[in-house]
Design a protein around this motif. Sequence first.
Motif, PDB file in Angstrom:
ATOM      1  N   ALA A 174       8.180   6.491   8.460  1.00 23.77           N
ATOM      2  CA  ALA A 174       7.618   6.227   9.940  1.00 23.77           C
ATOM      3  C   ALA A 174       7.028   7.331  10.430  1.00 23.77           C
ATOM      4  N   ALA A 175       7.567   8.659  10.197  1.00 23.38           N
ATOM      5  CA  ALA A 175       7.088   9.978  10.842  1.00 23.38           C
ATOM      6  C   ALA A 175       5.738  10.243  10.013  1.00 23.38           C
ATOM      7  N   ARG A 176       5.748   9.894   8.739  1.00 23.83           N
ATOM      8  CA  ARG A 176       4.530  10.192   7.808  1.00 23.83           C
ATOM      9  C   ARG A 176       3.378   9.203   8.502  1.00 23.83           C
ATOM     10  N   ILE A 177       3.771   7.963   8.798  1.00 26.24           N
ATOM     11  CA  ILE A 177       2.649   6.920   9.017  1.00 26.24           C
ATOM     12  C   ILE A 177       2.035   7.535  10.458  1.00 26.24           C
ATOM     13  N   ALA A 178       3.145   7.759  11.461  1.00 24.96           N
ATOM     14  CA  ALA A 178       2.713   8.277  12.734  1.00 24.96           C
ATOM     15  C   ALA A 178       1.734   9.620  12.620  1.00 24.96           C
ATOM     16  N   ALA A 194      -0.145  10.549  10.183  1.00 28.49           N
ATOM     17  CA  ALA A 194      -1.523  10.113   9.298  1.00 28.49           C
ATOM     18  C   ALA A 194      -2.357   9.511  10.523  1.00 28.49           C
ATOM     19  N   GLY A 195      -1.973   9.038  11.823  1.00 28.83           N
ATOM     20  CA  GLY A 195      -2.636   8.474  12.989  1.00 28.83           C
ATOM     21  C   GLY A 195      -3.205   7.024  12.656  1.00 28.83           C
ATOM     22  N   PHE A 196      -2.478   6.208  11.903  1.00 31.03           N
ATOM     23  CA  PHE A 196      -3.015   4.857  11.822  1.00 31.03           C
ATOM     24  C   PHE A 196      -2.935   4.160  12.961  1.00 31.03           C
ATOM     25  N   ASP A 197      -3.912   3.718  13.553  1.00 29.46           N
ATOM     26  CA  ASP A 197      -4.237   2.622  14.829  1.00 29.46           C
ATOM     27  C   ASP A 197      -3.089   1.622  14.911  1.00 29.46           C
ATOM     28  N   TYR A 198      -2.609   1.181  13.925  1.00 33.64           N
ATOM     29  CA  TYR A 198      -1.904  -0.127  14.199  1.00 33.64           C
ATOM     30  C   TYR A 198      -1.178  -0.462  12.492  1.00 33.64           C
ATOM     31  N   VAL A 199       0.042  -0.898  12.623  1.00 36.07           N
ATOM     32  CA  VAL A 199       0.878  -1.172  11.506  1.00 36.07           C
ATOM     33  C   VAL A 199       1.304  -2.687  11.561  1.00 36.07           C
ATOM     34  N   GLY A 200       1.025  -3.652  10.483  1.00 37.21           N
ATOM     35  CA  GLY A 200       1.209  -4.840  10.845  1.00 37.21           C
ATOM     36  C   GLY A 200       2.332  -5.406   9.695  1.00 37.21           C
ATOM     37  N   ILE A 201       3.552  -5.635  10.322  1.00 34.55           N
ATOM     38  CA  ILE A 201       4.843  -6.044   9.192  1.00 34.55           C
ATOM     39  C   ILE A 201       5.013  -7.546   9.276  1.00 34.55           C
ATOM     40  N   SER A 202       5.048  -8.110   8.041  1.00 39.38           N
ATOM     41  CA  SER A 202       5.221  -9.384   7.960  1.00 39.38           C
ATOM     42  C   SER A 202       6.510  -9.931   7.857  1.00 39.38           C
ATOM     43  N   LEU A 203       6.750 -11.137   8.676  1.00 37.81           N
ATOM     44  CA  LEU A 203       7.918 -11.622   8.924  1.00 37.81           C
ATOM     45  C   LEU A 203       7.622 -13.098   8.833  1.00 37.81           C
ATOM     46  N   ASP A 204       8.333 -13.802   7.940  1.00 37.16           N
ATOM     47  CA  ASP A 204       8.295 -15.238   7.588  1.00 37.16           C
ATOM     48  C   ASP A 204       9.137 -16.114   8.579  1.00 37.16           C
ATOM     49  N   PRO A 223       0.806  -1.251  -0.074  1.00 34.83           N
ATOM     50  CA  PRO A 223      -0.003  -0.193  -0.056  1.00 34.83           C
ATOM     51  C   PRO A 223       0.886   1.339  -0.137  1.00 34.83           C
ATOM     52  N   LEU A 224       2.054   1.183   0.329  1.00 38.86           N
ATOM     53  CA  LEU A 224       2.854   2.591   0.654  1.00 38.86           C
ATOM     54  C   LEU A 224       3.375   2.729  -0.956  1.00 38.86           C
ATOM     55  N   LEU A 225       3.177   1.731  -1.953  1.00 42.03           N
ATOM     56  CA  LEU A 225       3.457   2.370  -3.414  1.00 42.03           C
ATOM     57  C   LEU A 225       2.342   3.210  -3.761  1.00 42.03           C
ATOM     58  N   ARG A 226       1.091   3.198  -3.270  1.00 42.31           N
ATOM     59  CA  ARG A 226      -0.082   4.093  -3.655  1.00 42.31           C
ATOM     60  C   ARG A 226       0.348   5.560  -3.421  1.00 42.31           C
ATOM     61  N   PRO A 227       0.443   6.343  -4.248  1.00 40.00           N
ATOM     62  CA  PRO A 227       0.814   7.999  -4.006  1.00 40.00           C
ATOM     63  C   PRO A 227      -0.145   8.398  -3.251  1.00 40.00           C
ATOM     64  N   ASP A 228      -1.600   8.259  -3.216  1.00 43.17           N
ATOM     65  CA  ASP A 228      -2.326   8.862  -2.386  1.00 43.17           C
ATOM     66  C   ASP A 228      -2.907   8.147  -1.072  1.00 43.17           C
ATOM     67  N   LEU A 229      -2.048   7.111  -0.914  1.00 39.69           N
ATOM     68  CA  LEU A 229      -2.285   6.494   0.661  1.00 39.69           C
ATOM     69  C   LEU A 229      -2.641   7.395   1.481  1.00 39.69           C
ATOM     70  N   PHE A 230      -1.852   8.501   1.995  1.00 42.69           N
ATOM     71  CA  PHE A 230      -2.029   9.260   2.964  1.00 42.69           C
ATOM     72  C   PHE A 230      -3.259  10.100   3.118  1.00 42.69           C
ATOM     73  N   GLU A 231      -3.489  10.403   1.740  1.00 43.31           N
ATOM     74  CA  GLU A 231      -5.011  10.978   1.615  1.00 43.31           C
ATOM     75  C   GLU A 231      -5.930  10.257   2.121  1.00 43.31           C
ATOM     76  N   ILE A 232      -5.927   8.812   1.566  1.00 44.54           N
ATOM     77  CA  ILE A 232      -7.001   7.881   1.888  1.00 44.54           C
ATOM     78  C   ILE A 232      -6.912   7.764   3.584  1.00 44.54           C
ATOM     79  N   ALA A 233      -5.841   7.563   4.038  1.00 47.17           N
ATOM     80  CA  ALA A 233      -5.924   7.233   5.565  1.00 47.17           C
ATOM     81  C   ALA A 233      -6.252   8.678   6.252  1.00 47.17           C
ATOM     82  N   ARG A 253      -8.513  10.536   5.189  1.00 46.26           N
ATOM     83  CA  ARG A 253     -10.278  10.525   4.972  1.00 46.26           C
ATOM     84  C   ARG A 253     -10.690   9.358   6.041  1.00 46.26           C
ATOM     85  N   ALA A 254     -10.005   8.410   6.094  1.00 46.39           N
ATOM     86  CA  ALA A 254     -10.394   7.118   6.843  1.00 46.39           C
ATOM     87  C   ALA A 254     -10.627   7.537   8.213  1.00 46.39           C
ATOM     88  N   ARG A 255      -9.658   8.388   8.984  1.00 42.39           N
ATOM     89  CA  ARG A 255      -9.401   8.855  10.288  1.00 42.39           C
ATOM     90  C   ARG A 255     -10.576   9.761  10.552  1.00 42.39           C
TER      91      ARG A 255
END
Length: 406
Positions: free
Chosen positions: A122-126, A128-138, A88-98, A100-102
């Motif tokens: 990371a500062a941009r994500i913070a 944006a006010g995301f409640d949670y970020v899940g990062i995948s580790l296999d 999702p971070l490759l979508r240029p308007d992700l933070f606009e979407i986030a 609006r969601a908030r």
Amino acid sequence: MFRISQYLRELAQAEATGSYPAVRERGARGPVVIWNLIRRCNLTCKHCYALSADHDYAGELSLPEVFTVMDDLKAFGVPALILSGGEPLLRPDLFEIAARARQRGFYTGLSTNGTLIDAPMAARIAQAGFDYVGISLDGLRATHDKFRRLEGAFDRSLAAIGHLGQVGVKVGLRYTMTAMNGHDLPALLALMQEVGAHKFYFSHLNYAGRGNIHRDKDAHHQSTRAAMDLLFDHAWAAARAGSLDDYVSGNNDADGPYLLQWVRQRLPQWEGALRQRLVAWGGNASGQMVANIDNLGHVHPDTMWWHHDLGSVRERPFSQIWNDTSDPMMAGLKQHPRPVQGRCASCQYLAICNGNTRVRAQQLTGNPWFEDPGCYLSDAEVGAASTPFESPAKKGTRRTIEIAHA
């Protein structure tokens, strides 16, 4: 999703007070929506259900279309959006979407592979006010990089966890266990504590290749049981210590009955109370309380049902699509109890697991209502016998359906 820690915290409270805690009833609401906003990804992981690659895909929802859908989701009572991909971070308007969601009051999560998160991101994500970020580790470094097909992917994802932690973002690890990475699970649970992650999401492989018979001897099922025992032990220790760390699982609703058996052996006085809580949970929620919208705007019962299209949000609002039971699959998924067959039909835990994951049965047998071949409980445990079947495809064919994560 099965909230292991939630139930074990309740049990810890019951042990401490002598009374099982009352749980506040939640009012009617819409489903949690996992929204694949983009299919493009900077990785080509072995287990990707979206079959993503690092190029643009035509026909994806525009920003105005996303906003229109979001307004309908809010009016429909959807409480949470999990923004996913691709990456999702490759979508240029992700933070606009986030944003609006908030603004619209959604609980907003981000599912990412983490490789694009440096300190500024990371500062941009913070912000944006995301409640949670899940990062995948296999798995650990060698395992993860092999799964992700990128040398250095593990180190970049691990660094992302640190960057997010430094700016106060709640972050968790997402892990899908397979025969190739199960050996890394204990180390990943230890790593969770070392890096300051506060959630561990254990995803079962949406496996459909074995297990119709001899579940008690099947190697895959035995390793699954051992993994769940390990998760339960970690979650129980955390609950007794008053930790807010969360352990959850997904894609195999036999986890509910298996936890009940775990409690029966260790805390038998609370078995009845826990059973009531698990029945209220209700098991598999595909087509009910969890939904998926893909990058083109097509709606699916969940992320593992991309081969089953319920309709497009470009043609009808999500709210209309989700309530339409003219689709036989959706009618069956919403039915209670579901019209399951084989040993699922007579299983003593049907009211808890809700027939488990229907897509496994469909992919293996062609019949979505046949018993779930991924259930790791024995015939004796569920009080029902497995039913032989013949695949309508090629006899003897074994297919594996794998859960994707960003």
